[in-house]
Design an enzyme around this catalytic site. Sequence first.
Site, mmCIF file in Angstrom:
data_model
loop_
_atom_site.group_PDB
_atom_site.id
_atom_site.type_symbol
_atom_site.label_atom_id
_atom_site.label_comp_id
_atom_site.label_asym_id
_atom_site.label_seq_id
_atom_site.Cartn_x
_atom_site.Cartn_y
_atom_site.Cartn_z
ATOM 1 N N TRP A 47 8.476 17.549 4.194
ATOM 2 C CA TRP A 47 8.143 16.136 3.973
ATOM 3 C C TRP A 47 6.666 15.879 4.288
ATOM 4 O O TRP A 47 6.130 16.401 5.260
ATOM 5 C CB TRP A 47 9.035 15.253 4.858
ATOM 6 C CG TRP A 47 8.857 13.789 4.585
ATOM 7 C CD1 TRP A 47 9.526 13.049 3.678
ATOM 8 C CD2 TRP A 47 7.929 12.907 5.234
ATOM 9 N NE1 TRP A 47 9.078 11.745 3.696
ATOM 10 C CE2 TRP A 47 8.100 11.623 4.643
ATOM 11 C CE3 TRP A 47 6.967 13.053 6.234
ATOM 12 C CZ2 TRP A 47 7.355 10.514 5.033
ATOM 13 C CZ3 TRP A 47 6.218 11.946 6.609
ATOM 14 C CH2 TRP A 47 6.430 10.686 6.023
ATOM 15 N N GLN A 104 10.874 10.614 -4.134
ATOM 16 C CA GLN A 104 9.896 10.872 -3.084
ATOM 17 C C GLN A 104 9.564 12.362 -3.131
ATOM 18 O O GLN A 104 10.460 13.208 -2.962
ATOM 19 C CB GLN A 104 10.491 10.502 -1.714
ATOM 20 C CG GLN A 104 10.796 9.015 -1.565
ATOM 21 C CD GLN A 104 9.578 8.201 -1.173
ATOM 22 O OE1 GLN A 104 9.165 8.213 -0.027
ATOM 23 N NE2 GLN A 104 8.991 7.500 -2.136
ATOM 24 N N ARG A 145 10.496 -1.774 5.254
ATOM 25 C CA ARG A 145 10.284 -0.928 4.062
ATOM 26 C C ARG A 145 11.452 -0.921 3.071
ATOM 27 O O ARG A 145 12.508 -1.450 3.312
ATOM 28 C CB ARG A 145 9.993 0.509 4.484
ATOM 29 C CG ARG A 145 11.052 1.153 5.372
ATOM 30 C CD ARG A 145 10.559 2.568 5.736
ATOM 31 N NE ARG A 145 11.496 3.299 6.567
ATOM 32 C CZ ARG A 145 11.468 3.327 7.896
ATOM 33 N NH1 ARG A 145 10.572 2.627 8.551
ATOM 34 N NH2 ARG A 145 12.346 4.029 8.576
ATOM 35 N N ASP A 146 11.190 -0.256 1.951
ATOM 36 C CA ASP A 146 12.175 0.101 0.923
ATOM 37 C C ASP A 146 12.712 -1.101 0.145
ATOM 38 O O ASP A 146 13.929 -1.389 0.169
ATOM 39 C CB ASP A 146 13.340 0.895 1.557
ATOM 40 C CG ASP A 146 12.863 2.092 2.358
ATOM 41 O OD1 ASP A 146 11.743 2.549 2.103
ATOM 42 O OD2 ASP A 146 13.607 2.558 3.249
ATOM 43 N N TRP A 178 5.989 5.126 -0.357
ATOM 44 C CA TRP A 178 7.364 5.307 0.078
ATOM 45 C C TRP A 178 8.360 4.639 -0.862
ATOM 46 O O TRP A 178 7.992 4.048 -1.865
ATOM 47 C CB TRP A 178 7.516 4.781 1.512
ATOM 48 C CG TRP A 178 6.977 5.744 2.535
ATOM 49 C CD1 TRP A 178 6.199 6.857 2.292
ATOM 50 C CD2 TRP A 178 7.164 5.682 3.943
ATOM 51 N NE1 TRP A 178 5.900 7.483 3.474
ATOM 52 C CE2 TRP A 178 6.477 6.784 4.502
ATOM 53 C CE3 TRP A 178 7.830 4.809 4.797
ATOM 54 C CZ2 TRP A 178 6.468 7.029 5.876
ATOM 55 C CZ3 TRP A 178 7.824 5.046 6.165
ATOM 56 C CH2 TRP A 178 7.152 6.149 6.697
ATOM 57 N N ASN A 219 12.729 13.891 -1.440
ATOM 58 C CA ASN A 219 13.780 13.179 -0.713
ATOM 59 C C ASN A 219 14.303 12.021 -1.555
ATOM 60 O O ASN A 219 14.856 12.286 -2.640
ATOM 61 C CB ASN A 219 13.423 12.847 0.741
ATOM 62 C CG ASN A 219 12.135 12.102 0.975
ATOM 63 O OD1 ASN A 219 11.058 12.575 0.660
ATOM 64 N ND2 ASN A 219 12.222 10.927 1.566
ATOM 65 N N ASP A 220 14.180 10.789 -1.125
ATOM 66 C CA ASP A 220 14.940 9.684 -1.726
ATOM 67 C C ASP A 220 14.779 9.535 -3.242
ATOM 68 O O ASP A 220 13.667 9.648 -3.765
ATOM 69 C CB ASP A 220 14.471 8.350 -1.130
ATOM 70 C CG ASP A 220 14.299 8.392 0.361
ATOM 71 O OD1 ASP A 220 14.716 9.371 1.003
ATOM 72 O OD2 ASP A 220 13.735 7.419 0.904
HETATM 73 N N1 DQQ Z 1 12.285 7.854 3.173
HETATM 74 C C1 DQQ Z 1 13.069 7.020 4.028
HETATM 75 C C2 DQQ Z 1 12.648 5.657 3.628
HETATM 76 C C3 DQQ Z 1 11.197 5.811 3.372
HETATM 77 C C4 DQQ Z 1 11.126 7.155 2.727
HETATM 78 C C5 DQQ Z 1 14.528 7.253 3.878
HETATM 79 C C6 DQQ Z 1 9.901 7.941 3.070
HETATM 80 O O1 DQQ Z 1 12.909 4.675 4.591
HETATM 81 O O2 DQQ Z 1 10.685 4.796 2.526
HETATM 82 O O3 DQQ Z 1 14.837 8.610 3.712
HETATM 83 O O4 DQQ Z 1 9.879 9.156 2.376
#
Ligand code: DQQ
Length: 579
Positions: free
Chosen positions: A85, A77, A190-191, A120, A60-61
């Site tokens: 996931w 990710q 997060r992030d 993450w 993913n991200d």
């Molecule tokens: N994916 C989300 C984020 C998180 C991550 C966004 C987890 O907020 O950190 O797609 O895989």
Amino acid sequence: MQLFPSALCSDQSRANMALPFLCLICFSVLYYFLFFTVPSKPHNVQRVAFHFQPIKNWMNDPNGPMLYKGYYHFFYQWNPYAAVWGNITWGHAVSKDLIRWHHLEVALIPNQWYDLYGCWSGSATLVEEGKPIITYTGWSNASHSEDHKVQMQALAMPADYGDPLLRKWVKAPGNPIITAPQGIDSNFFRDPTTAWKGADGKWRMLVGSKENMTGMALLYRSPDFLNWRKAITPLHSVNGTGMWECPDFYPVSISDTYGLNTSAYGQGVMHVLKVSFVHDYYTVGTYITSNDTFLPVQSNLDVGIGLRYDYGKYYASKSFFDANKNRRILFGWVNESDGEAADISKGWASVQAFPRKVWLDKETNCSLLHWPIEELESLHRSKVTLDSVSLWKGSVTVVEGIKGAQLDVEATFDLPEINDAEIMDVSAENAQLMCSEKGASRNGVIGPFGFLVLATDDEMEHTAIFFVVVNSKDGWKVLVCSDQSRSSLATNLDKTTYGSFSNLSGSQTSVSVRILVDNSIVETFALGGKICITSRVYPKNAVGEAARLFLFNNGTVPIRMNSLIARELAGAKIDGIES
Ligand code: DQQ
């Protein structure tokens, strides 16, 4: 002569006789499966040829893109164990040109108490002497209760700064460096962004969060990158938007298309704040350094209620400053349009959008332009050019001399007398609906006109990228649409039609589009990069050499296509270890 020698009845002779017979059966079964039951490796034709994707499993991200010692580093990710996931690690790949990638060992795995359930999303910052540090979110449990998961921020550094590939990463002994502050739910924290340095020499970074339904970017400051303190007020927040995932905050030049180092500020600089919730929303504004807050140029275009990077499938994007070519580059996650079961059977899921250069649109001073990075040219192969082609009412014409499922198509269409345009009220709220309800095959006035990509000879399968000019309550507008409704004969796919619009000024005489096609992804950059739309499509028959490109016009008013350059594209090598 003994016709039926007694030996025939012996076990040994039976075995001798049975062997060719068995072989014949095996061969027939194999032949049947090879030639009758496996049509054309359907899952492989969906894999992309010049977009980033892992060798297998779920992605993913995009995380922590950066340039270090001549190599572009890209993290993502990644679930090493399945095409869904979960078990989130940081996959890692390097490249010299942002297109040809080499996968390396996983950079971060969940192996500490503070990231036990996943490493993450996060970012990379080049700190003192250009040395990189990763900031990421650890997902773990609190009080040893699996039911109560928490998010906290952590750091990782390269084990060997001398290694340009940065193969090994070490987590900081002081982790977690930030835990959720009072008043913030630790499930919504997060992030971390790339950090930037203020005039006082302190580092700053943002962490995405929310309070009730107010989405916000919490601001943290640090003198040494290890000890972080939260500022009293967030950098920015917007009521009613919900959790802000993956914030990104960066400067753009108001006078040219060059990118700027993330710490740049002051005269001639505006800032972009992007956050992800459902879609990637951004706003351009002023970064007020005296109190570390952000003021959008237009409050009606604030984060989450205004502009989007992309009006299709595009999420959790992350930018970085490429000091090599002085540009800001954007990566975005593009999910699949099939279901989980299909992903499991394919053994992989998700691609990254083709890297884009982003800069401020000088016409508006409050929006961005996106364009595929110039390195794509290294994949250009044979091309077809056309000038001045009239697209008459109802015409659908194949573009001769170009075929295949990997294309780079660029065209300009002259606008006819727009007074004739049909009356249709188009707004930010209903543009996608308009594109979908009206569709590519409807008869209009000025449009729908544009391209059918990934089309079969009989047009039964196609993805339509098209324009419609309308007379809306508040002025002339052009709708830009990506219609997937006939993209595949297969069912059980998300075939949502996407769309957006732009205002037309009286002096505007043409509209332009660039489309990148890569097996199962179609990226549209309309009006010089003002509107981007990314779609995932899975044609059954319009695959490989069978895929065609058509021009069409379903409006009553003839349209003149001023210029077309359509190029076939080679694939880009992505290799390396599977981790
Ligand atoms: N994916 C989300 C984020 C998180 C991550 C966004 C987890 O907020 O950190 O797609 O895989």
